[in-house]
Design an enzyme around this catalytic site. Sequence first.
Site, PDB file in Angstrom:
ATOM      1  CG  ASN A   1      -8.432 -11.852   0.284  1.00  0.00           C
ATOM      2  OD1 ASN A   1      -9.569 -11.494   0.022  1.00  0.00           O
ATOM      3  ND2 ASN A   1      -7.367 -11.425  -0.370  1.00  0.00           N
TER       4      ASN A   1
ATOM      5  CB  THR B   1      -2.327  -8.937  -1.162  1.00  0.00           C
ATOM      6  OG1 THR B   1      -1.818  -8.699  -2.474  1.00  0.00           O
ATOM      7  CG2 THR B   1      -1.792 -10.253  -0.633  1.00  0.00           C
ATOM      8  CB  SER B   2      -5.793  -9.576  -5.577  1.00  0.00           C
ATOM      9  OG  SER B   2      -4.803  -8.705  -6.111  1.00  0.00           O
TER      10      SER B   2
ATOM     11  CG  ASN C   1      -1.881  -1.156   1.189  1.00  0.00           C
ATOM     12  OD1 ASN C   1      -1.929  -1.912   0.222  1.00  0.00           O
ATOM     13  ND2 ASN C   1      -2.618  -1.332   2.271  1.00  0.00           N
ATOM     14  CB  VAL C   2       1.136   4.075  -2.156  1.00  0.00           C
ATOM     15  CG1 VAL C   2       2.018   3.142  -2.975  1.00  0.00           C
ATOM     16  CG2 VAL C   2      -0.244   4.228  -2.794  1.00  0.00           C
TER      17      VAL C   2
ATOM     18  CG  HIS D   1       3.986  -1.532  -4.645  1.00  0.00           C
ATOM     19  ND1 HIS D   1       2.824  -2.272  -4.626  1.00  0.00           N
ATOM     20  CD2 HIS D   1       4.946  -2.372  -5.119  1.00  0.00           C
ATOM     21  CE1 HIS D   1       3.068  -3.492  -5.072  1.00  0.00           C
ATOM     22  NE2 HIS D   1       4.345  -3.579  -5.384  1.00  0.00           N
TER      23      HIS D   1
ATOM     24  CB  CYS E   1      13.124  15.192 -10.021  1.00  0.00           C
ATOM     25  SG  CYS E   1      13.320  16.021 -11.600  1.00  0.00           S
TER      26      CYS E   1
ATOM     27  CB  CYS F   1      17.244  16.905 -11.493  1.00  0.00           C
ATOM     28  SG  CYS F   1      16.498  17.252  -9.892  1.00  0.00           S
TER      29      CYS F   1
HETATM   30  N1  APR Z   1     -10.072  -7.763   4.640  1.00  0.00           N
HETATM   31  C1  APR Z   1      -9.314  -8.680   3.966  1.00  0.00           C
HETATM   32  N2  APR Z   1      -9.201  -8.704   2.598  1.00  0.00           N
HETATM   33  C2  APR Z   1      -9.910  -7.781   1.919  1.00  0.00           C
HETATM   34  C3  APR Z   1     -10.753  -6.824   2.553  1.00  0.00           C
HETATM   35  C4  APR Z   1     -10.816  -6.847   3.990  1.00  0.00           C
HETATM   36  N3  APR Z   1     -11.568  -5.995   4.672  1.00  0.00           N
HETATM   37  N4  APR Z   1     -11.328  -6.046   1.588  1.00  0.00           N
HETATM   38  C5  APR Z   1     -10.846  -6.493   0.393  1.00  0.00           C
HETATM   39  N5  APR Z   1     -10.008  -7.534   0.584  1.00  0.00           N
HETATM   40  C6  APR Z   1      -9.219  -8.266  -0.414  1.00  0.00           C
HETATM   41  C7  APR Z   1      -9.867  -8.434  -1.775  1.00  0.00           C
HETATM   42  O1  APR Z   1     -10.654  -9.599  -1.818  1.00  0.00           O
HETATM   43  C8  APR Z   1      -8.641  -8.574  -2.683  1.00  0.00           C
HETATM   44  O2  APR Z   1      -8.220  -9.931  -2.784  1.00  0.00           O
HETATM   45  O3  APR Z   1      -8.047  -7.543  -0.627  1.00  0.00           O
HETATM   46  C9  APR Z   1      -7.550  -7.795  -1.935  1.00  0.00           C
HETATM   47  C10 APR Z   1      -7.176  -6.462  -2.573  1.00  0.00           C
HETATM   48  O4  APR Z   1      -6.610  -6.755  -3.807  1.00  0.00           O
HETATM   49  P1  APR Z   1      -6.158  -5.600  -4.823  1.00  0.00           P
HETATM   50  O5  APR Z   1      -7.199  -4.581  -4.879  1.00  0.00           O
HETATM   51  O6  APR Z   1      -5.727  -6.284  -6.070  1.00  0.00           O
HETATM   52  O7  APR Z   1      -4.897  -4.935  -4.084  1.00  0.00           O
HETATM   53  P2  APR Z   1      -3.401  -5.474  -3.916  1.00  0.00           P
HETATM   54  O8  APR Z   1      -3.324  -6.948  -3.895  1.00  0.00           O
HETATM   55  O9  APR Z   1      -2.827  -4.752  -2.788  1.00  0.00           O
HETATM   56  O10 APR Z   1      -2.739  -4.927  -5.295  1.00  0.00           O
HETATM   57  C11 APR Z   1      -1.369  -5.110  -5.489  1.00  0.00           C
HETATM   58  O11 APR Z   1      -1.420  -3.807  -7.491  1.00  0.00           O
HETATM   59  O12 APR Z   1      -2.481  -2.053  -8.450  1.00  0.00           O
HETATM   60  C12 APR Z   1      -1.274  -2.466  -7.929  1.00  0.00           C
HETATM   61  O13 APR Z   1       0.477  -1.241  -6.912  1.00  0.00           O
HETATM   62  C13 APR Z   1      -0.850  -1.621  -6.733  1.00  0.00           C
HETATM   63  O14 APR Z   1      -0.016  -2.314  -4.577  1.00  0.00           O
HETATM   64  C14 APR Z   1      -0.969  -2.585  -5.570  1.00  0.00           C
HETATM   65  C15 APR Z   1      -0.785  -3.934  -6.223  1.00  0.00           C
END
Ligand code: APR
Length: 246
Positions: free
Chosen positions: A217, A192-193, A102-103, A119, A127, A131
């Site tokens: 998740n 995370t997905s 996360n950012v 990330h 920049c 630079c």
């Molecule tokens: N608790 C647990 N999991 C959750 C919740 C929650 N409350 N809400 C959503 N999720 C899950 C979703 O089911 C999904 O699998 O979190 C995941 C979020 O996935 P993404 O939106 O794909 O985010 P992420 O995995 O962090 O993306 C990775 O992709 O777009 C780029 O740089 C960006 O860091 C990011 C990277």
Amino acid sequence: MTDTALSDLAARVASARRVTVMTGAGVSAASGVPTFRGPGGLWRHYRPEDLATRQAFARDPALVWEWYAWRRQTVAACRPNPAHEVLARWSRRDGHTLIIQNVDDLHVRAGTRDLVRLHGSLWEMTCFNGCERGTRSWRDERVPLPEMPPSCPHCGGSARPAVVWFGESLDSADVNRAFNATACDVFLTVGTSALVYPAAGLVHQARARGAFTAEINVDETPASALVDVSLRGPAEEILPAVDQLI
Ligand code: APR
């Protein structure tokens, strides 16, 4: 999710010498930060190639900055949730490493120590022209930004958000720290997905190195079949429940 799975994970974390946790956008969902691919996710409404690449920025820096300014404004109104708070507490224990994708810096605001940020951050800039002095990021938390698009204070050229865009390499020092942290007893991914590499590869490496692997998740992911235990539910509920059992 069964109580057995919950207490099993808690027991593993409690007895582990080295615990590594990796989080994604789902950990900030309860704080009101949109995820990327879930319902209402950013990439459902916007095309990454229009907003999160060097080419997109070169083409239209004002458009890209408008989007990042909106994200900064959204995140500025958010607070860390119980998932961030539990992980901040864990980060103070020896042998704990937190790797984040996360950012939004909500982990930072929760007081987390020793983060591995893969990330970048919405609240930092570099920049765009690279630079000499502008290659090192600087922090700017002003919302709204007084100047849009913002300029590099060193060369006067365009400033860019210090985030990793698609097609860009991650900072090798961060990648090395993240890779080293896969040598652990417990590797837990949260919200995370498991689709974006190299972050999504870390759980495979941890497993290959003998770690007990777990996932939290609300949905199934490509990692669900790989890990030892996959806990289905919101991070802001499951992490405090695990923490209470430790
Ligand atoms: N608790 C647990 N999991 C959750 C919740 C929650 N409350 N809400 C959503 N999720 C899950 C979703 O089911 C999904 O699998 O979190 C995941 C979020 O996935 P993404 O939106 O794909 O985010 P992420 O995995 O962090 O993306 C990775 O992709 O777009 C780029 O740089 C960006 O860091 C990011 C990277």
